[in-house]
Design an enzyme around this catalytic site. Structure first.
Site, mmCIF file in Angstrom:
data_model
loop_
_atom_site.group_PDB
_atom_site.id
_atom_site.type_symbol
_atom_site.label_atom_id
_atom_site.label_comp_id
_atom_site.label_asym_id
_atom_site.label_seq_id
_atom_site.Cartn_x
_atom_site.Cartn_y
_atom_site.Cartn_z
ATOM 1 N N GLY A 35 -0.386 -11.942 4.733
ATOM 2 C CA GLY A 35 -1.155 -11.457 4.910
ATOM 3 C C GLY A 35 -0.906 -9.940 3.740
ATOM 4 N N LEU A 37 -1.832 -8.910 1.262
ATOM 5 C CA LEU A 37 -2.811 -9.030 -0.473
ATOM 6 C C LEU A 37 -2.942 -8.699 -1.365
ATOM 7 C CD1 LEU A 37 -5.525 -11.423 1.144
ATOM 8 C CD2 LEU A 37 -3.194 -11.841 1.617
ATOM 9 N N HIS A 41 -1.442 -13.518 -4.221
ATOM 10 C CA HIS A 41 -2.866 -14.223 -3.482
ATOM 11 C C HIS A 41 -4.204 -14.135 -4.124
ATOM 12 C CE1 HIS A 41 -0.107 -11.912 -0.559
ATOM 13 N NE2 HIS A 41 0.504 -12.868 -0.006
ATOM 14 N N MET A 190 4.423 -10.491 -8.392
ATOM 15 C CA MET A 190 4.296 -9.967 -7.279
ATOM 16 C C MET A 190 4.256 -10.558 -6.362
ATOM 17 S SD MET A 190 0.210 -8.750 -8.599
ATOM 18 C CE MET A 190 -0.101 -8.063 -9.890
#
Ligand code: AMP
Length: 290
Positions: A35, A37, A41, A190
């Site tokens: 999660g 995100l 992702h 990221m």
């Protein structure tokens, strides 16, 4: 308004939904995540979308891969925003175990202990229980969902190699697909953990990728790996990081390499800025022959 994907909270509802896809002879891709995100992702979801009729995204912050001193309780959790982002990407199904006990019920006592690329003195040296936690939850996710393909980011390069090895060793009927790292415009990979960085740390963070690229270019140009790595380690420390490792490794086995003749080379780094631990990696590509 875009329609939110269906959310399965139990193994039973997940299996029922996937069985419907299978019944219609549709291919299934799984994208495992914890999660919070971000575009990294979502790029996995997009690749999955291109390669498969149905896309299942799992969201589960896996306690088994956190050490007691790590950030399990403070790990960012943004479920509503995650669902909205996945709706835009047209994910078909979100597998979000309703509780930790859904994944690890009382009495749970089985663990996968990966070897090979999980025991090469990189992440495993600093997070000794990490890959057993990852391998166990990924094996469970794959058996729960039985996808045709599963997507993993190159950002977590050692993890990608560990999961690929495990799927092969256990004859899991799935293809593991590696997806290139998505970066901020300044090069920082990221990561859900980037939110922990203070403004000063955020400004220093892209140094990691710059040093990796610099090292990669020098090695590709013929400079000796050992001295390039030594200079790289110094540059990272000088920029204010506490370095865990900067290593040149064989891109498949992750064993140490002394020169480019030892095989394809990957450079991997882990370093801390304050309380935030960052990891990154790049390949070394030989210049094209004229
Ligand atoms: P996580 O939620 O951190 O467990 O990550 C879930 C998946 O997303 C893993 O396969 C990661 O390697 C992948 N991932 C995380 N960050 C990036 C990124 N910047 N670029 C590509 N993939 C990523």
């Amino acid at each position: 308004m875009v329609r939110r994907p269906r959310v399965a909270g139990t193994v039973r509802t997940l299996r029922q939904a996937v069985a419907r896809f299978r019944g219609a002879r549709e291919s299934v891709a799984l994208v495992p995540t914890m999660g919070a995100l971000h575009e990294g992702h979502l790029s996995l979801v997009r690749v999955a979308r291109r390669r498969s009729k149905r896309v299942v995204v799992s969201i589960f912050v896996n306690p088994a891969q956190f050490a007691p001193n790590e950030d399990l309780s403070s790990y960012p959790r943004t479920f509503d925003a995650d669902l909205a982002a996945l709706a835009k990407e047209k994910a078909d199904l979100v597998w979000a175990p309703a509780s930790v006990a859904t994944m690890y019920p009382d009495g749970f006592s089985t663990r996968i202990t990966p070897g090979g690329p999980a025991l090469v003195g990189l992440e495993d040296a600093y997070r000794p229980h990490f890959f057993a936690g990852v391998a166990t939850v990924v094996a469970k996710l794959l058996i729960q969902c039985l996808p045709d393909i599963v997507m993993f980011g190159e950002k977590d390069y050692q993890q990608l190699k560990v999961v690929t090895r495990m799927a092969h060793d256990l004859d899991l009927p799935v293809r593991v697909i590696g997806v290139p790292t998505v970066r901020e415009p300044d090069g920082l990979a990221m990561s859900s953990r980037n939110v922990y960085l203070s403004p000063q740390e955020r400004a220093a963070a892209p140094t990691l990728f710059r040093v990796l690229e610099d090292c990669s270019r020098k090695i590709a140009g013929g400079a000796p790996i050992a001295s390039v790595m030594a200079d790289g380690r110094e540059a990272i420390t000088r920029a204010g990081f506490q370095l865990d490792y900067l290593e040149a490794r064989h891109a498949e086995t992750l064993e140490p390499v002394a020169s480019m003749t030892d095989g394809p080379v990957r450079l991997l780094v882990a370093a801390r800025l304050g309380r935030t631990r960052l990891i990154d990696n790049v390949g070394v590509s030989l210049p094209a022959r004229p």
